[in-house]
Scaffold this active site. Structure first.
Site, PDB file in Angstrom:
ATOM      1  N   GLY A 277      -1.448 -12.227  -9.314  1.00  0.00           N
ATOM      2  CA  GLY A 277      -2.147 -12.145  -8.027  1.00  0.00           C
ATOM      3  C   GLY A 277      -2.806 -10.789  -7.798  1.00  0.00           C
ATOM      4  O   GLY A 277      -3.983 -10.706  -7.506  1.00  0.00           O
ATOM      5  N   ALA A 278      -2.021  -9.733  -7.943  1.00  0.00           N
ATOM      6  CA  ALA A 278      -2.552  -8.403  -7.660  1.00  0.00           C
ATOM      7  C   ALA A 278      -1.577  -7.359  -8.184  1.00  0.00           C
ATOM      8  O   ALA A 278      -0.467  -7.697  -8.589  1.00  0.00           O
ATOM      9  CB  ALA A 278      -2.754  -8.214  -6.157  1.00  0.00           C
ATOM     10  N   MET A 279      -2.002  -6.086  -8.143  1.00  0.00           N
ATOM     11  CA  MET A 279      -1.172  -5.015  -8.691  1.00  0.00           C
ATOM     12  C   MET A 279      -1.288  -3.770  -7.831  1.00  0.00           C
ATOM     13  O   MET A 279      -2.377  -3.338  -7.473  1.00  0.00           O
ATOM     14  CB  MET A 279      -1.609  -4.737 -10.136  1.00  0.00           C
ATOM     15  CG  MET A 279      -0.878  -3.597 -10.801  1.00  0.00           C
ATOM     16  SD  MET A 279       0.895  -3.974 -10.994  1.00  0.00           S
ATOM     17  CE  MET A 279       1.564  -2.314 -10.877  1.00  0.00           C
ATOM     18  N   GLU A 280      -0.122  -3.188  -7.549  1.00  0.00           N
ATOM     19  CA  GLU A 280      -0.017  -2.115  -6.557  1.00  0.00           C
ATOM     20  C   GLU A 280      -0.278  -0.711  -7.087  1.00  0.00           C
ATOM     21  O   GLU A 280       0.245   0.260  -6.513  1.00  0.00           O
ATOM     22  CB  GLU A 280       1.394  -2.163  -5.953  1.00  0.00           C
ATOM     23  CG  GLU A 280       2.541  -1.735  -6.901  1.00  0.00           C
ATOM     24  CD  GLU A 280       3.250  -2.892  -7.598  1.00  0.00           C
ATOM     25  OE1 GLU A 280       2.641  -3.956  -7.762  1.00  0.00           O
ATOM     26  OE2 GLU A 280       4.426  -2.706  -8.009  1.00  0.00           O
TER      27      GLU A 280
ATOM     28  N   HIS B 118       1.509  -7.143   0.872  1.00  0.00           N
ATOM     29  CA  HIS B 118       2.533  -6.928  -0.160  1.00  0.00           C
ATOM     30  C   HIS B 118       2.172  -5.719  -1.025  1.00  0.00           C
ATOM     31  O   HIS B 118       2.999  -4.815  -1.222  1.00  0.00           O
ATOM     32  CB  HIS B 118       2.661  -8.200  -1.010  1.00  0.00           C
ATOM     33  CG  HIS B 118       3.655  -8.100  -2.109  1.00  0.00           C
ATOM     34  ND1 HIS B 118       4.943  -8.577  -1.996  1.00  0.00           N
ATOM     35  CD2 HIS B 118       3.577  -7.581  -3.362  1.00  0.00           C
ATOM     36  CE1 HIS B 118       5.595  -8.354  -3.119  1.00  0.00           C
ATOM     37  NE2 HIS B 118       4.784  -7.744  -3.966  1.00  0.00           N
ATOM     38  N   GLU B 119       0.964  -5.698  -1.548  1.00  0.00           N
ATOM     39  CA  GLU B 119       0.585  -4.590  -2.442  1.00  0.00           C
ATOM     40  C   GLU B 119       0.565  -3.273  -1.672  1.00  0.00           C
ATOM     41  O   GLU B 119       0.990  -2.241  -2.179  1.00  0.00           O
ATOM     42  CB  GLU B 119      -0.766  -4.842  -3.106  1.00  0.00           C
ATOM     43  CG  GLU B 119      -0.892  -6.161  -3.865  1.00  0.00           C
ATOM     44  CD  GLU B 119       0.239  -6.451  -4.836  1.00  0.00           C
ATOM     45  OE1 GLU B 119       0.851  -5.508  -5.362  1.00  0.00           O
ATOM     46  OE2 GLU B 119       0.520  -7.658  -5.063  1.00  0.00           O
TER      47      GLU B 119
ATOM     48  N   HIS C 158       4.026  -1.916  -1.177  1.00  0.00           N
ATOM     49  CA  HIS C 158       4.587  -1.317  -2.392  1.00  0.00           C
ATOM     50  C   HIS C 158       4.387   0.200  -2.427  1.00  0.00           C
ATOM     51  O   HIS C 158       5.083   0.893  -3.159  1.00  0.00           O
ATOM     52  CB  HIS C 158       3.922  -1.910  -3.641  1.00  0.00           C
ATOM     53  CG  HIS C 158       4.640  -3.087  -4.236  1.00  0.00           C
ATOM     54  ND1 HIS C 158       5.995  -3.112  -4.437  1.00  0.00           N
ATOM     55  CD2 HIS C 158       4.174  -4.269  -4.724  1.00  0.00           C
ATOM     56  CE1 HIS C 158       6.336  -4.272  -5.010  1.00  0.00           C
ATOM     57  NE2 HIS C 158       5.256  -4.999  -5.183  1.00  0.00           N
TER      58      HIS C 158
HETATM   59  N1  B3K Z   1       3.953  -5.738  -9.431  1.00  0.00           N
HETATM   60  C1  B3K Z   1       2.932  -6.714  -9.743  1.00  0.00           C
HETATM   61  C2  B3K Z   1       3.341  -7.709 -10.763  1.00  0.00           C
HETATM   62  C3  B3K Z   1       3.221  -7.243 -12.170  1.00  0.00           C
HETATM   63  C4  B3K Z   1       3.473  -8.360 -13.121  1.00  0.00           C
HETATM   64  C5  B3K Z   1       3.559  -7.900 -14.537  1.00  0.00           C
HETATM   65  N2  B3K Z   1       3.637  -8.999 -15.447  1.00  0.00           N
HETATM   66  C6  B3K Z   1       2.451  -7.421  -8.525  1.00  0.00           C
HETATM   67  C7  B3K Z   1       3.363  -7.447  -7.378  1.00  0.00           C
HETATM   68  O1  B3K Z   1       4.457  -7.958  -7.416  1.00  0.00           O
HETATM   69  O2  B3K Z   1       3.006  -6.900  -6.386  1.00  0.00           O
HETATM   70 ZN    ZN Z   2       5.245  -6.973  -5.765  1.00  0.00          ZN
END
Ligand code: B3K
Ligand code: ZN
Length: 850
Positions: free
Chosen positions: A254-257, A290-291, A294
């Site tokens: 979905g996305a990455m923080e 969510h992101e 984080h």
């Molecule tokens: N921390 C990332 C997920 C990374 C997945 C790696 N395979 C997104 C999240 O949970 O916000």
């Molecule tokens: Zn997350």
């Protein structure tokens, strides 16, 4: 190439890093096939280390040169990394490596998406960019210089300087390599500004491809709301001058923080009323939150090692759920979360992939970004809050942020702040993190001389590698209702700590009706011998919205199970109760829409399997169809009224009110179509000015067998929009007859717009098939065969997305011998593929070896 039969990593084997890093300077000379990465890394011996082994992770890198304190070295290079002799004192390590982003179809490390350079480093992707101690407990301050001919070049932190063909970035906050990010491409920004409560001005940008600028407004509002909410509710302020979000089409999740530079799957950030549904808008709001959250729970305080993943993910999911509950309807959010938890996490917990919220070993960490770590992890935080109370939760969180800011932590650290803030012993609570499986909570009751007693018994079934389980502490929120529906005992939280325990309520005039596990106060399966009359009573009277919905759900489930098992006719008790509920104008339309939705095919299959009956997916599908036809008839006039009364005439807004109204009118439309053959749906399709209305009508028409023309028209209208086209792909499978679902999916994989290079497109087709049990598990085995073929084709390109999709097979132990044999045959066929990735190998071996 990674080793295909590697050894597991164990939590118990954790050792501190031999060297720590103070600063990292990276220079990227971008070129699609030959990007050069120059690194200057200041190392110092870790006083806490037990060895002086200087090992840096590195995969698929071509080392050009390496130096220690200016002297050229010739390190030992293995497929996993680099080893060299290093001083027992601070030193500077320098390296130059070459990488090939254009060849990177795994979408991990530095890769190209539509000509745009972008990165994904969590969990272990930074080692595909340069040699580095790629583990979350090594945190360092990064300075990054990007050289290339891309108009926009971004990295973490604040911009330092830029000129023709270069840009420099500095991130003052120490971070692990997995939070590193770089984006470079032809991008345009939708910009805004946020002033933090202490007065710091923060520039906000959402970067997209030219042409997508008009799809960012909602995401930007969501970001600002998240920033404000985190200040108000958790006292957390943003800590850089700039916050960037970039939308990328080809993305594994979905996305990455990444610190200050969140990278999003375009499906989780881009929206317009015409192209995104209400559900998409809600999801976008939640993922942006969510992101963003984080930044504190994940980035400022990160994980010591990947076994602690739930430390950041469970907490951040919990926080984003609280946010959504505050922004929208808390009961609707809770109900939706529990539906998702049961569909994904209970299913996982009951099958071969069951694992603790904090696993103790893994082969490929990417396989552990699961519903258990995320969603059950969030449930544990909710239980903890219920056990200690809201004030103590707030104190514990404040202590967590002050005590651990800038650190890489463990679940022990997390529980310790709660112990220190409350004086409570959480040793028993810790079992929730360590033991897999969903506890079953059996309840019986008795009533004598004005005293009502509830008797509870808990038992957690064995899971792979864990045969016996200990009793856990379970917060059970209970209320009691009198026979007239009045609440005679408002909600109290019972704390169950033993395997068997009873709780008494005195001074009652008559035998009460219990409302147990209110608000779903613990992730357990409640078992209680009761009847549909009592369920109907609670469905009509329970003052706890969750349990009110739950009673209706149970009523629908029991009705369907009786239809499936005994060929019974739909229970009039259910029909009457559902009819009364849906007409109750005092109830939130969104709640009514949820209460009208039938339990999913998978939920029914789980229930059958739990009672020892192998589920027949076709019979389950037919029972749901039959109940819908009966409901459409029984509620005929009400449905027509509901549909009309809940039409939204105001301009489209994805707010809770309009979303609820559309959810209810579209639920009514689904049933109306059962009788009118699609007349109303066609009118809605033709008049729709937003995707929610258009797609709901399209689904109805497809289901009614009247969709051929509109399906073509929809394609012509939206062929230029990738995200809408994903919906078009998926819907055709979801609305197909079970016997045709696999063929429809197979045909769609031949469509010119299908590609294995885009995970969203792959999931749109294969995820839709996996999510349609009667189609996927059709007795012909065609669904299984197609899935195996597609996994075999995708694996060499993208192991992560392949491995995730393998969970389609995780339910095999539920089924009859024929289906089991067909599934296991396909699993063996995939496992026999030469060069299969370790991601997919691990998933399929675990599934097979249940
Ligand atoms: N921390 C990332 C997920 C990374 C997945 C790696 N395979 C997104 C999240 O949970 O916000
Ligand atoms: Zn997350």
């Amino acid at each position: 190439m990674k080793d295909a039969s590697p050894q597991p990593v164990y939590l118990k084997d954790y050792t501190p890093p031999a060297y720590l890093v103070d600063t990292v300077h990276l220079t990227f000379r971008l070129a699609p096939e030959k990007t050069r990465v120059l690194s200057r890394i200041a190392f110092r011996p870790n006083p806490a280390a037990t060895t002086r082994d200087f090992f840096l992770h590195g995969e698929d890198l071509r080392l050009v040169s390496a130096r220690i304190d200016g002297q050229a070295i010739t390190p030992e290079i293995t497929p996993e990394g680099l080893r060299a002799d290093a001083p027992d004192a601070p030193f500077l390590f320098e390296a130059e490596v070459e990488i090939d982003p254009a060849a990177n179809t795994a979408l991990e490390g530095l890769y190209l998406s539509n000509g745009m350079f972008c990165t994904q480093c969590e969990a272990e992707g930074f080692r595909k960019i340069t040699y580095y101690p790629d583990r979350p407990d090594v945190m360092a301050v990064f300075t990054v210089r990007i050289e290339g001919d891309q108009p926009v070049m971004l990295s973490n932190g604040n911009p330092v300087a830029q000129g023709e063909g270069w840009a420099e970035w500095h991130d003052p906050w120490p971070k692990p390599g997995y939070l590193f990010a770089l984006v470079a491409g032809d991008l345009v920004a939708q910009s805004d500004r946020f002033t933090t409560r202490s007065g710091r001005a923060v520039d906000l940008n959402i970067w997209v491809r030219p042409g997508d600028e008009d799809k960012c407004a909602f995401g930007m509002e969501a970001l600002k709301k998240s920033m404000r909410w985190d200040e108000e509710v958790y006292g957390r302020e943003y800590d850089l001058d700039l916050f960037n979000i970039v939308a990328v089409d080809d993305f594994n999740m979905g996305a990455m923080e990444n610190k200050g530079l969140n990278i999003f799957n375009s499906s989780c950030v881009l929206s317009t009323p015409e192209t995104a549904t209400d559900a998409n808008f809600e999801r976008i709001e939640a993922i942006i939150a969510h992101e963003y959250f984080h930044n504190w729970t994940g980035n400022r305080i990160t994980c010591r090692d990947w076994f602690q993943l739930c430390l950041k993910e469970g907490l951040t999911v919990y926080r984003d759920s609280q946010f959504t509950a505050d922004m929208r309807s808390a009961p609707v959010k809770r109900i939706s979360d529990v539906i998702a938890l049961r569909a994904r996490q209970f299913r996982e917990d009951a099958g071969p992939l069951a694992h603790p919220v904090r696993p103790e070993s893994f082969i490929e960490i990417n396989n552990f970004y699961t519903a258990t770590v995320y969603e059950k992890g969030a449930e544990l935080i909710g239980m903890l809050k219920r056990l200690v109370g809201d004030d103590a939760y707030a104190r514990a969180l404040d202590l967590y942020f002050t005590r651990h800011d800038g650190q890489a932590c463990t679940i022990e650290d997390w529980l310790k702040v709660f112990e220190d803030a409350t004086g409570r012993d959480l040793a028993q609570f810790k079992r929730w993190y360590q033991e897999a499986g969903t506890p079953r909570l059996r309840v019986s009751d008795d009533f004598k001389n004005g005293t009502y007693t509830l008797h509870f018994e808990q038992e957690t079934p064995p899971t792979p590698g864990q045969d016996t389980k200990q009793p856990r502490v379970i917060p059970i929120a209970v209320g009691l209702l009198g026979p007239n529906g009045d609440e005679v005992q408002p909600t109290v939280v019972l704390e169950m700590t033993e395997a068997r325990q009873s709780f008494a309520f005195d001074g009652l005039a008559s035998r009460p009706i219990p409302s147990i596990l209110r608000d779903f106060s613990a992730p357990v399966i409640l078992e209680r011998a009761t009847d549909n009359a009592e369920r109907a009573f609670l469905f009509a009277h329970d003052t706890d919205p969750f349990n009110r919905w739950e009673a209706g759900r149970a009523l629908a489930r029991e009705t369907l199970l009786a239809m499936i098992r005994d060929g019974a006719a739909p229970d009039p008790a259910y029909l009457d109760a559902a009819h009364a509920m849906v007409r109750d104008e005092a109830l939130d339309p969104a709640f009514r829409a949820l209460a009208l939705a039938l339990p999913s095919e998978d939920e029914l299959a789980q229930a059958l399997f739990a009672t020892g009956t192998p589920p027949d997916p076709q019979a389950i599908w037919e029972a749901r169809e039959a109940l819908d036809i009966t409901r459409a008839e029984a509620m005929r006039d009400t449905l027509a009224d509901l549909y009309t009364a809940h039409q939204v005439t105001a301009p489209y807004r994805p707010d809770p009110e309009q979303t609820g109204a559309r959810a209810l009118s579209n639920a009514a439309l689904g049933l109306i179509t059962r009788r009118d053959g699609g007349a109303r749906a066609l009118a809605q399709y033709d008049g729709a000015d937003n995707m929610t209305q258009q797609l709901a009508a399209l689904a109805c028409l497809m289901r009614a067998g009247k969709g051929a023309e509109v399906t073509q028209a929809f394609y012509r209208q939206w062929r230029h929009d990738r995200l809408v086209l994903d919906k078009w792909f998926g819907l055709q499978i979801m609305q197909a007859a079970p016997a045709e679902a696999a063929e429809t999916a197979a045909r769609l994989t031949e469509h010119p717009d299908f590609t294995l290079r885009n995970p969203n497109r792959f999931r749109a087709v294969m995820g839709a098939l996996a999510g349609f049990p009667a189609g996927f598990h059709h007795a012909s085995g065609r669904g299984y065969r197609l899935m195996a073929e597609m996994l075999i084709r995708l694996d060499p390109l993208n192991p992560q997305t392949t491995a995730r999709m393998c969970s389609a097979f995780e339910t095999w132990p539920r089924f009859d011998a024929e289906r089991q044999a067909l599934i296991l045959g396909e699993i063996e066929r995939i496992l026999a593929t030469p060069g299969l990735s370790r991601d997919t190998t691990e998933m399929l071996s675990r599934i097979r070896d249940a």
